[in-house]
Design an enzyme around this catalytic site. Structure first.
Site, PDB file in Angstrom:
ATOM      1  N   ALA A  25       0.793  -1.233   0.000  1.00  0.00           N
ATOM      2  CA  ALA A  25       0.000   0.000   0.000  1.00  0.00           C
ATOM      3  C   ALA A  25       0.834   1.297   0.000  1.00  0.00           C
ATOM      4  O   ALA A  25       0.652   2.147  -0.883  1.00  0.00           O
ATOM      5  CB  ALA A  25      -0.980  -0.048   1.166  1.00  0.00           C
ATOM      6  N   ARG A  40      -4.777   0.212  -9.316  1.00  0.00           N
ATOM      7  CA  ARG A  40      -5.222  -0.918  -8.469  1.00  0.00           C
ATOM      8  C   ARG A  40      -6.324  -0.395  -7.552  1.00  0.00           C
ATOM      9  O   ARG A  40      -6.250   0.751  -7.096  1.00  0.00           O
ATOM     10  CB  ARG A  40      -4.055  -1.507  -7.651  1.00  0.00           C
ATOM     11  CG  ARG A  40      -3.077  -2.305  -8.514  1.00  0.00           C
ATOM     12  CD  ARG A  40      -2.046  -3.044  -7.674  1.00  0.00           C
ATOM     13  NE  ARG A  40      -2.612  -4.177  -6.959  1.00  0.00           N
ATOM     14  CZ  ARG A  40      -1.957  -4.851  -6.012  1.00  0.00           C
ATOM     15  NH1 ARG A  40      -0.729  -4.504  -5.669  1.00  0.00           N
ATOM     16  NH2 ARG A  40      -2.514  -5.869  -5.401  1.00  0.00           N
ATOM     17  N   GLN A  92       4.009 -13.396  -1.646  1.00  0.00           N
ATOM     18  CA  GLN A  92       4.755 -12.242  -1.115  1.00  0.00           C
ATOM     19  C   GLN A  92       5.440 -12.586   0.205  1.00  0.00           C
ATOM     20  O   GLN A  92       6.434 -11.965   0.567  1.00  0.00           O
ATOM     21  CB  GLN A  92       3.816 -11.052  -0.881  1.00  0.00           C
ATOM     22  CG  GLN A  92       3.289 -10.401  -2.142  1.00  0.00           C
ATOM     23  CD  GLN A  92       1.915 -10.930  -2.523  1.00  0.00           C
ATOM     24  OE1 GLN A  92       1.647 -12.122  -2.322  1.00  0.00           O
ATOM     25  NE2 GLN A  92       1.072 -10.101  -3.079  1.00  0.00           N
ATOM     26  N   ASP A 102      -4.216  -2.631   3.712  1.00  0.00           N
ATOM     27  CA  ASP A 102      -4.319  -1.829   2.491  1.00  0.00           C
ATOM     28  C   ASP A 102      -5.379  -0.747   2.614  1.00  0.00           C
ATOM     29  O   ASP A 102      -5.345   0.248   1.906  1.00  0.00           O
ATOM     30  CB  ASP A 102      -4.644  -2.741   1.299  1.00  0.00           C
ATOM     31  CG  ASP A 102      -3.484  -3.677   1.059  1.00  0.00           C
ATOM     32  OD1 ASP A 102      -3.389  -4.696   1.773  1.00  0.00           O
ATOM     33  OD2 ASP A 102      -2.642  -3.373   0.207  1.00  0.00           O
ATOM     34  N   LYS A 105      -4.269  -8.496   2.668  1.00  0.00           N
ATOM     35  CA  LYS A 105      -4.091  -9.603   1.727  1.00  0.00           C
ATOM     36  C   LYS A 105      -4.986 -10.792   2.067  1.00  0.00           C
ATOM     37  O   LYS A 105      -5.171 -11.137   3.229  1.00  0.00           O
ATOM     38  CB  LYS A 105      -2.615 -10.018   1.757  1.00  0.00           C
ATOM     39  CG  LYS A 105      -2.186 -11.096   0.793  1.00  0.00           C
ATOM     40  CD  LYS A 105      -2.568 -10.844  -0.630  1.00  0.00           C
ATOM     41  CE  LYS A 105      -2.063  -9.548  -1.201  1.00  0.00           C
ATOM     42  NZ  LYS A 105      -2.631  -9.203  -2.521  1.00  0.00           N
TER      43      LYS A 105
HETATM   44  O1  MRU Z   1      -1.068  -7.205  -3.380  1.00  0.00           O
HETATM   45  P1  MRU Z   1      -0.014  -6.538  -2.558  1.00  0.00           P
HETATM   46  O2  MRU Z   1       1.273  -7.295  -2.516  1.00  0.00           O
HETATM   47  O3  MRU Z   1       0.184  -5.098  -2.959  1.00  0.00           O
HETATM   48  O4  MRU Z   1      -0.605  -6.554  -1.122  1.00  0.00           O
HETATM   49  C1  MRU Z   1       0.118  -6.070  -0.023  1.00  0.00           C
HETATM   50  C2  MRU Z   1      -0.512  -6.357   1.271  1.00  0.00           C
HETATM   51  O5  MRU Z   1      -1.610  -6.853   1.364  1.00  0.00           O
HETATM   52  C3  MRU Z   1       0.215  -5.917   2.462  1.00  0.00           C
HETATM   53  O6  MRU Z   1       0.037  -6.781   3.517  1.00  0.00           O
HETATM   54  C4  MRU Z   1      -0.378  -4.541   2.788  1.00  0.00           C
HETATM   55  O7  MRU Z   1      -0.203  -3.694   1.660  1.00  0.00           O
HETATM   56  C5  MRU Z   1       0.230  -3.827   3.812  1.00  0.00           C
HETATM   57  S1  MRU Z   1       1.630  -3.055   3.148  1.00  0.00           S
HETATM   58  C6  MRU Z   1       2.475  -2.308   4.330  1.00  0.00           C
END
Ligand code: MRU
Length: 362
Positions: free
Chosen positions: A56, A95, A208, A249, A260
């Protein structure tokens, strides 16, 4: 944070040519470390959309630099203010879920409001993007300082025995600029010499956790173990998790947390096993305009191929038969009632409107 002994941020402006921006290519990690150059608005837009950058806070800062790059390539075909509005609106579509994208774009729009002179607009846009980057670094640093107190307390309670922390996805420095959100307290605890161990959910389909969080923790020398996404509940039943910390996010002003996909199931397991479940997020990840996360947060649906194939060192392999239908939801919402507390740059609060409004008055 450190990669191969060298200090890095996830995004930076190029000192030699200020009209370009550098990013770490997160699609290639952990097997290849490669730096990409963004030269245009559409380079930045694509980097966000195809997840060359992700997480995010980093999505937001990349979008801000993207607006600056748009101005660098402005050709006067349409009036400047109209151009800024069009690019800002377009960038927001890269996104849907992380609210940091809209936050950063709106900050850029406000900064450029009423500016009619191209050179000045460019200068102001660059300055603002740099400021937003620094803001996210400061937020994460502060989240670390507040969050580490939770780990210190647990360590004291366990008389110095290892504190086991479970995290999901990558809410690390790669998702931000530096420190990370969920990982900031972990890095601070590590710096203080507190005994910690991190359970890292692999986080299918894009992994991730196993690719990025494990990479970060390895580089920083933090003890960790990668687990499949379905393991956390079992570990909690056996007293092997002292604390869960995840990122977000988008979080509503009432404390519903979008993160996520799979985060909700971890929260349920934590609740059932009396394991504290904390969410670390900067104010740029709050959506103060909404109250019901399940109804109001747009959940990204991604390509079926991310599920159909697994990618890793040595290539790509199909793991779903041809002909099976696939659904790929990127995020889920954990209701506030399952969240023990929220760690922000202003302190730790309860996950409800009252708690959040004591830290964020507006
Ligand atoms: O799809 P992504 O990799 O952008 O999703 C990221 C996440 O869900 C993280 O856990 C979230 O952004 C927190 S980032 C500090």
């Amino acid at each position: 944070m450190i990669i191969n002994g060298q200090k890095f941020h996830t995004i930076w402006s190029d000192g030699n040519n200020q009209e370009t921006v550098k990013i770490i290519d997160q699609q290639k990690l952990p097997f290849e470390f490669s730096i990409k150059t963004l030269k245009t608005f559409s380079d930045s837009y694509t980097a966000i959309k195809d997840m060359t950058v992700r997480g995010a806070p980093l999505i937001g800062v990349t979008a801000a630099y993207g607006i600056y790059l748009a101005l660098c390539n402005y050709n006067s075909e349409i009036p400047l203010q109209k151009f800024i509005h069009l690019k800002c609106d377009e960038m927001k579509t890269a996104r849907p879920t992380a609210v940091n994208l809209a936050f950063a774009v709106d900050e850029m729009k406000n900064t450029l409001k009423n500016i009619e002179e191209w050179d000045l607009a460019k200068q102001l846009a660059f300055k603002k993007a740099e400021e937003l980057k620094q803001l996210e670094i400061d937020y994460c640093n502060s989240i670390g300082n507040f969050g580490v107190q939770l780990i210190e307390e647990l360590s004291k309670k366990k008389k110095g025995e290892t504190v086991n922390i479970l995290t999901h996805c990558n809410a690390g420095w790669l998702a931000c600029i530096d420190w990370g959100t969920a990982t900031a307290p972990i890095y601070k605890a590590h710096e203080k010499g507190i005994n910690i161990h991190v359970w890292v959910d692999e986080t299918r389909p894009r992994n991730q956790g196993s690719k990025l969080t494990a990479f970060e923790l390895s580089q920083m020398g933090v003890d960790h173990t990668v687990i499949t996404d379905n393991t956390g509940g079992h570990l909690m039943q056996h007293g092997m998790v002292d604390l869960v910390v995840v990122g977000s996010d988008r979080t509503t002003r009432t404390g519903d947390v979008c993160n996520k996909i799979g985060t909700y199931l971890k929260a349920l397991a934590a609740f059932d096993n009396n394991v504290p479940f904390y969410v670390a997020l900067p104010s740029s990840s709050f959506d103060f305009s909404i109250t019901d996360g399940i109804k109001e947060i747009p959940i990204e649906k991604r390509e079926a191929n991310e599920v159909k194939f697994m990618e890793g060192k040595g290539g790509k392999a199909q793991v779903v038969p041809d002909g099976s239908k696939i659904a790929n939801y990127g995020f889920d919402v954990t209701p506030a009632r399952l969240v023990t507390g929220i760690i922000t740059e202003k302190g730790i609060c309860n996950a409800n409107e009252e708690g959040i409004s004591t830290l964020f008055k507006k």
